[in-house]
Design an enzyme around this catalytic site. Structure first.
Site, PDB file in Angstrom:
ATOM      1  N   LYS A  36     -72.966  61.504   9.202  1.00 47.65           N
ATOM      2  CA  LYS A  36     -72.529  62.395   8.114  1.00 47.65           C
ATOM      3  C   LYS A  36     -71.669  63.523   8.688  1.00 47.65           C
ATOM      4  CE  LYS A  36     -76.804  65.046   8.569  1.00 47.65           C
ATOM      5  NZ  LYS A  36     -78.212  65.088   8.187  1.00 47.65           N
ATOM      6  N   ARG A 134     -86.719  69.730  -0.083  1.00 48.98           N
ATOM      7  CA  ARG A 134     -85.287  69.534  -0.292  1.00 48.98           C
ATOM      8  C   ARG A 134     -85.109  68.470  -1.371  1.00 48.98           C
ATOM      9  NH1 ARG A 134     -81.231  68.366   4.749  1.00 48.98           N
ATOM     10  NH2 ARG A 134     -82.289  66.344   4.812  1.00 48.98           N
ATOM     11  N   HIS A 163     -88.315  63.443   5.744  1.00 44.02           N
ATOM     12  CA  HIS A 163     -87.559  64.216   6.726  1.00 44.02           C
ATOM     13  C   HIS A 163     -88.390  65.406   7.161  1.00 44.02           C
ATOM     14  CE1 HIS A 163     -84.022  65.328   8.898  1.00 44.02           C
ATOM     15  NE2 HIS A 163     -83.736  66.382   8.172  1.00 44.02           N
ATOM     16  N   ARG A 215     -83.993  57.785  12.949  1.00 45.41           N
ATOM     17  CA  ARG A 215     -82.716  58.290  12.413  1.00 45.41           C
ATOM     18  C   ARG A 215     -82.163  59.329  13.379  1.00 45.41           C
ATOM     19  NH1 ARG A 215     -85.803  59.303   7.760  1.00 45.41           N
ATOM     20  NH2 ARG A 215     -85.506  61.506   8.182  1.00 45.41           N
ATOM     21  N   TYR A 257     -56.841  92.881  14.883  1.00 45.42           N
ATOM     22  CA  TYR A 257     -57.110  93.453  13.554  1.00 45.42           C
ATOM     23  C   TYR A 257     -58.227  94.494  13.639  1.00 45.42           C
ATOM     24  CZ  TYR A 257     -54.449  89.752  11.219  1.00 45.42           C
ATOM     25  OH  TYR A 257     -53.473  88.914  10.781  1.00 45.42           O
TER      26      TYR A 257
HETATM   27  C1  PLP Z   1     -79.114  64.936   9.204  1.00 41.83           C
HETATM   28  C2  PLP Z   1     -80.322  64.117   9.052  1.00 41.83           C
HETATM   29  C3  PLP Z   1     -80.910  63.455  10.152  1.00 41.83           C
HETATM   30  C4  PLP Z   1     -80.441  63.659  11.571  1.00 41.83           C
HETATM   31  O1  PLP Z   1     -81.017  64.796  12.130  1.00 41.83           O
HETATM   32  P1  PLP Z   1     -80.779  65.154  13.667  1.00 41.83           P
HETATM   33  O2  PLP Z   1     -81.580  66.370  13.872  1.00 41.83           O
HETATM   34  O3  PLP Z   1     -79.318  65.401  13.816  1.00 41.83           O
HETATM   35  O4  PLP Z   1     -81.234  63.973  14.443  1.00 41.83           O
HETATM   36  C5  PLP Z   1     -81.953  62.587   9.915  1.00 41.83           C
HETATM   37  N1  PLP Z   1     -82.432  62.414   8.664  1.00 41.83           N
HETATM   38  C6  PLP Z   1     -81.915  63.055   7.597  1.00 41.83           C
HETATM   39  C7  PLP Z   1     -82.500  62.798   6.249  1.00 41.83           C
HETATM   40  C8  PLP Z   1     -80.874  63.930   7.750  1.00 41.83           C
HETATM   41  O5  PLP Z   1     -80.394  64.580   6.694  1.00 41.83           O
END
Ligand code: PLP
Length: 358
Positions: A36, A134, A163, A215, A257
């Site tokens: 992403k 979330r 998550h 993930r 600036y």
């Molecule tokens: C972004 C994300 C991850 C990856 O997290 P990292 O800390 O970069 O490994 C995994 N699962 C979900 C649902 C995420 O949104």
């Protein structure tokens, strides 16, 4: 290749592959490569191109349907999961392109049922909110109700996931444990093709063997999820520019600036063609960059396209400047500007050309 400017990011795709292999050794589980946000700034098409024939990578996960469709068009054969909401007017595109969606609320579920006009079901991963608040279904009751509401001719439940909010923070281990326990109890004895919960931090620092996929985002890019130095990983991105101009600023004159900096003696000042429009934010005022083996501080405010650095007589126009990379880690930089490495790399703007090394 014409680059048009001296500011560029170097991306080592070979390091990304090496990191994937290093991480895989820990769990031996197939991975979801999280690409992403333009692969955390590294370029999602390029990263996907080197991982699409990698057998360890079972799936790619993205944030937007556009990214997912682009991956299919690139010839990605693996599963593709969109981690957040998509506009459901586009539902049929997801189905046609064999893209899986996160299913995370009753409202979204009803809309999917309503907007589904295609002759194949949409593949979904049920999102379980085990504590982060979330997205996702929060309780066993909600989970069961969602499962009942799912019309299997329209929705094919391919997976379930949650998550973690604190897997990177040992002082909050109890929260991680609570989330894991709740997720396990909600999944119970139900069978899913994919069960996944471990992000980089959970995979690297916790020893749960739960789930059949990991993930992985930040660690794949060679950055420790806690924002610490980590010699097991190879940081894939570095950011460079070149000195545009050097002059002596006389004692008493001011810089930039707001004239926030005053030369307290005659001093060499270099101007660099990088600024906050490149993602080199104003928070970098006072931080050091690396030129010819030495570290020099940014003085005065960072401008949109340029900034000034206090140097010495050894620095000349055209000299290479490292903003972060081999000599300045993202972990160090993030600490100094009070953020996390994730934010720094995601903010490197599109006008900074990525130069790839395989
Ligand atoms: C972004 C994300 C991850 C990856 O997290 P990292 O800390 O970069 O490994 C995994 N699962 C979900 C649902 C995420 O949104």
């Amino acid at each position: 290749m014409t680059r048009y400017r001296d500011t560029y990011a170097k991306v080592r795709l070979d390091y990304i592959k090496e990191n994937v292999e290093t991480l895989y050794k820990k769990t031996k589980k197939p991975m979801v490569a999280i690409i992403k946000a333009n692969a955390y700034g590294h370029g999602y098409k390029e990263v996907a191109s080197v991982l699409k024939d990698e057998s360890i990578i079972q799936m790619f996960a993205v944030a937007t349907l556009k990214e997912a469709v682009d991956l299919r068009d690139l010839g990605v054969k693996q599963d593709i999961l969109v981690l957040g909401a998509i506009p459901l007017e586009d539902l049929d595109i997801a189905i046609k392109k064999n893209i899986s969606l996160a299913l995370f609320s009753f409202d979204y579920l009803n809309k999917i049922n309503e907007m589904h006009h295609y002759d194949a079901p949409v593949k979904v991963h049920l999102s379980i909110d085990s504590g982060m608040n979330r997205i996702g279904f929060k309780t066993e009751k909600e989970f069961e109700k969602a499962m009942e509401m799912i019309d299997s001719s329209k929705i094919d439940v391919e997976g379930i996931f949650t998550h973690f909010a604190t897997a990177d923070d040992f002082s909050q281990d109890d929260e991680y444990e609570k989330q894991l326990a709740l997720f396990k109890s909600i999944v119970g004895n139900n069978r899913f093709k994919y069960i996944h919960c471990d992000n980089s931090a959970a995979m690297m620092f916790h020893h749960s063997d739960y789930g059949n996929l990991t993930r992985i985002g930040i660690a794949m890019y060679g950055v420790d999820p806690r924002g610490e130095e980590n010699s097991d990983l190879k940081q894939a991105m570095s950011l460079y520019t070149k000195v545009a101009m050097v002059k002596v600023v006389p004692k008493g004159e001011k810089i930039g600036y707001g004239m926030t900096y005053t030369a307290d003696e005659d001093q060499y000042i270099a101007t660099l063609p990088i600024g906050y429009a490149d993602g080199f934010t104003r928070a970098n005022q006072g931080r050091e960059v690396y030129i010819n083996g030495h570290y020099y501080p940014v003085v005065g405010r960072v401008c949109m396209d340029q900034c000034m650095v206090k140097v010495d007589e050894n620095v000349k126009p055209g000299d290479d400047v490292e903003i972060f990379g081999e000599h300045i880690s993202l972990a160090k930089m993030a600490k100094e500007i009070n953020t996390i490495p994730y934010e720094i790399i995601c903010l490197i703007s599109p006008r900074v050309e990525r130069i790839y090394e395989k």
